[in-house]
Enzyme design. Structure first.
Site, mmCIF file in Angstrom:
data_model
loop_
_atom_site.group_PDB
_atom_site.id
_atom_site.type_symbol
_atom_site.label_atom_id
_atom_site.label_comp_id
_atom_site.label_asym_id
_atom_site.label_seq_id
_atom_site.Cartn_x
_atom_site.Cartn_y
_atom_site.Cartn_z
ATOM 1 C CG ASP A 28 -2.024 -1.058 0.999
ATOM 2 O OD1 ASP A 28 -1.784 -2.231 1.359
ATOM 3 O OD2 ASP A 28 -3.066 -0.716 0.419
HETATM 4 O O1 MRU Z 1 -7.581 -3.082 2.918
HETATM 5 P P1 MRU Z 1 -7.320 -3.430 1.485
HETATM 6 O O2 MRU Z 1 -8.083 -4.611 1.016
HETATM 7 O O3 MRU Z 1 -7.476 -2.233 0.578
HETATM 8 O O4 MRU Z 1 -5.785 -3.840 1.476
HETATM 9 C C1 MRU Z 1 -5.208 -4.264 0.270
HETATM 10 C C2 MRU Z 1 -3.783 -4.610 0.410
HETATM 11 O O5 MRU Z 1 -3.192 -4.538 1.461
HETATM 12 C C3 MRU Z 1 -3.086 -4.980 -0.855
HETATM 13 O O6 MRU Z 1 -2.076 -5.904 -0.607
HETATM 14 C C4 MRU Z 1 -2.466 -3.706 -1.479
HETATM 15 O O7 MRU Z 1 -3.404 -2.692 -1.548
HETATM 16 C C5 MRU Z 1 -1.935 -3.980 -2.831
HETATM 17 S S1 MRU Z 1 -3.227 -4.272 -4.023
HETATM 18 C C6 MRU Z 1 -2.458 -4.493 -5.520
#
Ligand code: MRU
Length: 422
Positions: A281
């Site tokens: 993220d």
């Molecule tokens: O809370 P989320 O579902 O948005 O978290 C998603 C993640 O942690 C993913 O690993 C990250 O966003 C990468 S998506 C290509």
């Protein structure tokens, strides 16, 4: 897995099972409601900024790249929607309106950098277009083109990440784990992933899951003997792994096994796993990586068992403005997500069919909400949505520009890498 029930929300249902974002230029935006997957495929319209903000905050759409794309496309439909002429008609006020809209969107979820990065670039782009001399229609056209380009660019980037990551793993570019057979594609390959980083988290293909897709294709096409096996964690509490990643893997026919988050160490101790591949993220300048809660303990277990820890991240997920993970804001989500399972059950048939069938009480709602408690009433819960994996535990960062590994000092030089590759 069979296709999910084709339940129809307040818009027409789309055929593609894995398309998280459907944009029909210039002003029709729909997202696949990921709170209902894998049991129902319902597309919901995003008509304005508030819809976009709500969809991101409630995680109807999630995953760092998808959040950024939906955020920007929400700006587009909001500014272009003729039924809602909210955007000012003079250049200066229009730019201020976009600026305020961006500030509001950025309050939705704080950890993933992609929406911040995309809207920063958008602001600079619109300012340049305005400075070159244009009217509001010209700015709207530039905004639309920018949003559309994000969709296509994200898929291109993910394909590259998939290819680079698969090549890296197949070539044994990392520290050999299982002596003697690292570079042999004609053997069995196993990869463990966490959360959902696939088509549902992006415009298509995916990042870490994109690597799994590319690796599976390479192993399968290359020989008759090789076998590919993916493992995915459940990813408590939102269950991105068991609901979304498992759905994508089954959809693609990739051999895959689901484990609970607490089985990771046992899996690494008892099975040959060639790599752990996760998304990101926000990656800071030193390589520290914020990703779904549980990634950190996965990295510790991977290091203990000598399994390479690979982060897949488009450069839009790299935040060179922050030096280390200590500077990342970690989103805390409602306790309720841990304490209960909530959802929607379809009582009978599709909403359209209700009332047309015999013995169906048409006065019943088509679907009803449910809440199933999971914990002792009164207990407190802590629900950070992400954690930070120190760069020390990461072996490689796979971007669309190539694979970043550590230098002689054991450090990632992400700034230098991006500068030389761009
Ligand atoms: O809370 P989320 O579902 O948005 O978290 C998603 C993640 O942690 C993913 O690993 C990250 O966003 C990468 S998506 C290509």
């Amino acid at each position: 897995m069979a296709s999910p029930a084709t339940s129809i929300g307040n818009v027409a249902c789309k055929p593609s099972a894995l398309q998280a974002i459907v944009f029909e230029a210039p002003r029709q935006l729909q997202i696949l409601d990921q709170l209902l997957l894998p049991f129902e495929s319902v597309y919901v319209p995003i008509r304005n900024l508030e819809d976009g903000h709500r969809a991101i905050r409630t995680m109807q759409v999630r995953g760092a790249p998808a959040i950024a794309i939906v955020g920007v496309l929400a700006l587009v439909v909001d500014a272009l929607n003729s039924n809602r002429p909210v955007a000012p008609t003079a250049v200066g006020p229009f730019l201020t309106y976009i600026d305020d809209s961006i500030k509001y969107l950025l309050t939705s979820r704080p950890t993933a950098v992609n929406l911040f990065e995309a809207t920063n670039r958008l602001t600079r782009h619109l300012e340049n277009v305005a400075a070159a001399g244009t009217d509001v229609d010209g700015l709207k056209a530039a905004l639309l083109a920018y949003g559309e380009a994000m969709l296509t660019q994200d898929i291109k980037d993910n394909r590259r990440i998939g290819r680079y990551g698969a090549e890296y793993i197949l070539s044994g570019g990392h520290t050999p784990v299982h002596d003697g057979n690292q570079a042999d594609p004609a053997r069995s390959w196993s990869v463990l992933t966490h959360c959902n980083t696939g088509a549902l988290a992006t415009a298509g293909w995916g990042t870490a899951l994109g690597i799994i897709r590319s690796l599976h294709a390479a192993v399968n096409s290359d020989n008759e003997h090789g076998h590919f096996q993916a493992y995915c964690t459940e990813t408590r509490p939102y269950l991105q792994g068991s609901r979304l990643t498992a759905y994508e893997l089954v959809h693609d026919g990739i051999p895959a096994t689901l484990i609970t988050d607490s089985m990771v160490s046992a899996l690494l101790a008892t099975h040959r796993i060639d790599a752990v591949v996760v998304g990101a993220d926000r990656v800071t300048a030193n390589g520290d990586t914020a990703n779904k809660i549980g990634t950190y303990q996965l990295a510790i277990a991977a290091r203990y068992h000598g399994v390479p820890m690979i982060v897949a991240a488009p450069t839009t997920s790299i935040d060179l403005g922050r030096r280390s993970g200590a500077e990342i804001e970690i989103e805390e989500r409602p306790q309720e997500e841990l304490l209960a399972v909530t959802g929607r059950v379809t009582l009978c048939g599709t909403p359209e069919a209700q009332g047309e069938e015999e013995n169906v009480d048409a006065s019943l709602p088509a679907t009803t909400k449910y809440r199933m408690p999971l914990a002792a009433p009164g207990i407190q819960a802590w629900n950070p949505s992400f954690d930070v994996t120190p760069a020390a535990l990461i072996d490689a960062i796979v971007t669309e520009l190539g694979v970043v590994t550590k230098n002689a000092q054991g450090e990632f030089d992400l700034a230098g890498f991006i500068q030389t590759r761009r």
